[in-house]
Write a protein that holds these residues in place. Structure first.
Motif, PDB file in Angstrom:
ATOM      1  N   SER A  75      41.455  32.038  47.441  1.00 21.42           N
ATOM      2  CA  SER A  75      40.181  31.506  46.968  1.00 21.42           C
ATOM      3  C   SER A  75      39.473  30.669  48.027  1.00 21.42           C
ATOM      4  N   ASN A 142      35.704  36.391  44.331  1.00 20.53           N
ATOM      5  CA  ASN A 142      36.275  35.052  44.228  1.00 20.53           C
ATOM      6  C   ASN A 142      36.048  34.468  42.843  1.00 20.53           C
ATOM      7  N   SER A 143      34.850  34.698  42.295  1.00 26.74           N
ATOM      8  CA  SER A 143      34.545  34.214  40.953  1.00 26.74           C
ATOM      9  C   SER A 143      35.450  34.869  39.912  1.00 26.74           C
ATOM     10  N   GLY A 146      38.945  33.401  40.189  1.00 25.81           N
ATOM     11  CA  GLY A 146      38.992  32.054  39.643  1.00 25.81           C
ATOM     12  C   GLY A 146      38.897  32.012  38.138  1.00 25.81           C
ATOM     13  N   THR A 147      38.172  32.979  37.553  1.00 21.98           N
ATOM     14  CA  THR A 147      37.979  32.997  36.105  1.00 21.98           C
ATOM     15  C   THR A 147      39.129  33.675  35.376  1.00 21.98           C
ATOM     16  N   ALA A 150      43.369  32.329  36.583  1.00 29.14           N
ATOM     17  CA  ALA A 150      43.274  30.886  36.802  1.00 29.14           C
ATOM     18  C   ALA A 150      44.626  30.179  36.732  1.00 29.14           C
ATOM     19  N   SER A 151      45.658  30.857  36.229  1.00 27.71           N
ATOM     20  CA  SER A 151      46.965  30.221  36.114  1.00 27.71           C
ATOM     21  C   SER A 151      47.520  29.852  37.491  1.00 27.71           C
ATOM     22  N   GLU A 152      48.258  28.756  37.533  1.00 29.92           N
ATOM     23  CA  GLU A 152      48.850  28.314  38.800  1.00 29.92           C
ATOM     24  C   GLU A 152      50.370  28.435  38.816  1.00 29.92           C
ATOM     25  N   LYS A 372      35.993  39.865  33.131  1.00 29.30           N
ATOM     26  CA  LYS A 372      35.900  38.541  32.513  1.00 29.30           C
ATOM     27  C   LYS A 372      35.975  38.632  30.996  1.00 29.30           C
ATOM     28  N   ASN A 378      48.182  35.427  32.303  1.00 35.84           N
ATOM     29  CA  ASN A 378      48.749  34.254  32.986  1.00 35.84           C
ATOM     30  C   ASN A 378      49.226  34.621  34.386  1.00 35.84           C
ATOM     31  N   PRO A 380      48.856  34.465  38.069  1.00 33.35           N
ATOM     32  CA  PRO A 380      48.078  33.551  38.916  1.00 33.35           C
ATOM     33  C   PRO A 380      47.415  34.277  40.078  1.00 33.35           C
ATOM     34  N   GLY A 381      46.281  33.729  40.531  1.00 31.99           N
ATOM     35  CA  GLY A 381      45.565  34.332  41.644  1.00 31.99           C
ATOM     36  C   GLY A 381      46.406  34.405  42.900  1.00 31.99           C
TER      37      GLY A 381
END
Length: 471
Positions: A75, A142-143, A146-147, A150-152, A372, A378, A380-381
């Motif tokens: 990102s 990228n959007s 991120g949308t 979004a999980s980390e 979207k 879940n 993650p990016g």
């Protein structure tokens, strides 16, 4: 005198043409030759740096495709890249216009000046337009990352495989949230991409849960004492209705995570992630990539669930629109859930085989918009680079299926030890291992029952060692 004037005009025109093309090939070179040398040196150094970066990325792609994907889905790098592309577009146009000024257009003949003005305008439009479009693609990607991703929290492979629960469902006025009506586990070898799809009927009963979970505490003998139909696809609704029972670690997705717990107990596989696919978003995605070609094995009704049938998808190989692909995947009018499960596997395989980087790039905005509304996950990016690499590997591998359907499994009273053996055998076969004798099943148990001489039956695709061959 006329000859001298003509020669001078031709020289002036060639000079202007040369300065413009120099700027196109190496921005700043025109200024180094006959303009502001300081500006020229800065521009040339930046351009050489861009070329060096491109060479590095090319080397990375040759050495590690996964590494390139990791960089392409970072990102921070994407955000930086968007602004650098915009700045580069503006700077390139400024240098192009300055090269036009250095060419001294007022000293050219009128026809030459018109030609140079047109050429310079076209080159400004093409270079700036290309870079601004690239910036838009990067920003859009990228959007979306991120949308949607979004999980980390990330999970590694279990026993060398990523097991991802794929759920398909849709919300409606008669439903409390999005109830998953399609459940499939994609078990992917972390090294080779070899994939096994495990199909789970929505009406599977007596669902077990892992010990120590909230659902096991509530239903220690299996999911058989809830209100209404205690099916696998009802776990999501029950957990959401009793969200206060679940710990904070379940967050805002107690239903999906409880369903993951159930599927882990059913299959014996450790699930890393889930991806909930909304049906309307799926239709948009198929349309975004121009449709999907499928061998339609049986005449399939459109609508007919709570309303009259509005049409049919006729049998035969054809390219389906998003709406057609959706109904081919979900319709159970004139057939059954098990036929639908087989059709879903073939649509999944077709999307995997037919989706390519060119289609994704050319339709990134449509794909991003559909994603979207399409996907709740879940994943993650930070893991996208690895999964993109696995997806490309999977395209070159056979996709196997094993489904918990009759006659192998009676959905009203499943033998879960037998289920574990079926899945273990399918995974071992996919990995080239010889399954132990006790894990094997009689071939007769995996045969589709006679359906009256039908030449093609989608239920046969529920048990396959090569979906591309059977679909």
């Amino acid at each position: 005198m006329s000859d001298v004037a003509d020669a001078t005009a031709r020289i002036q025109f060639r000079r202007g043409l040369t300065l413009t093309l120099m700027t196109l090939v190496m921005p700043g070179s025109a200024q180094l030759v006959t303009g502001n040398k300081k500006v020229g040196r800065i521009a040339v150094r930046i351009w050489l740096g861009v070329l060096a970066l491109g060479a590095v990325l090319l080397l990375v792609s040759m050495v590690s495709r996964r590494g390139l994907f990791v960089l392409a889905t970072n990102s921070t790098l994407l955000h930086l890249g968007t602004w650098l592309l915009i700045a580069g577009a503006i700077a390139w146009v400024v240098l192009m216009l300055d090269a036009w000024r250095l060419a001294q257009p007022l000293r050219m003949e009128r026809s030459h000046r018109l030609w140079m003005t047109g050429l310079n305008s076209v080159l400004c439009f093409v270079t700036a337009g290309t870079m601004l479009f690239a910036a838009h693609l990067v920003s859009t990607g990228n959007s979306m990352i991120g949308t949607v991703f979004a999980s980390e929290s990330s999970e590694g492979p279990a026993d060398g495989r990523y097991n991802v629960l794929l759920l398909g469902g849709d919300s409606g006025p008669d439903r409390n949230g999005a109830r998953p009506d399609s459940l499939t586990v994609a078990s992917v070898d972390a090294d080779t991409g070899r994939t096994v799809l495990v199909g789970l009927p929505r009406n599977l009963q007596d669902i077990p849960f892992p010990k120590g979970t909230v659902m096991h505490e509530q239903f220690p003998d299996g999911f058989d004492s809830c209100e209404g139909d205690c099916y696998l696809n009802s776990v999501n609704t029950w957990a959401n209705d009793h969200a206060d029972l679940f710990p904070a670690s379940y967050g805002e997705r107690p239903g999906l995570l409880a369903t993951m717990d159930a599927v882990e107990a059913i299959t014996g596989l450790d699930l890393a992630y889930y991806a909930m696919v909304d049906m309307s978003g799926f239709s948009q995605l198929v349309d975004a990539v121009g449709g999907v070609t499928v061998d339609v094995k049986e005449r399939t009704a459109i609508d007919g669930i709570g309303r009259p049938v509005s049409g049919y998808i006729e049998a035969g190989t054809q390219k389906l629109t998003g709406d057609q692909a959706l109904w081919y995947s979900r319709s159970r009018v004139d057939n059954d859930d098990f036929s639908r499960m087989g059709r879903q596997k073939c649509v999944m395989n077709a999307m995997l085989q037919q989706l390519n980087p060119k289609d994704v790039l050319l339709n990134i905005q449509k794909i991003a918009d559909s994603s979207k509304s399409l996907l709740d996950t879940n994943i993650p990016g930070g893991t996208l680079g690895e999964f993109m690499d696995l997806a490309l590997k999977a395209k070159s591998q056979k996709v196997s299926t094993v489904s918990l359907v009759p006659p192998a499994v009676y959905t009203g009273n499943p033998d879960y030890d037998k289920v574990h053996s079926m899945i273990s055998s399918a995974v071992d076969k996919a990995e080239g291992k010889k399954a132990p004798p006790q894990a094997g099943l009689r071939a007769a148990e995996l045969k589709v029952p006679d359906v009256g001489g039908e030449a093609k039956d989608p239920r046969k695709d529920n048990q396959s060692s090569d979906l591309s061959g059977t679909c």
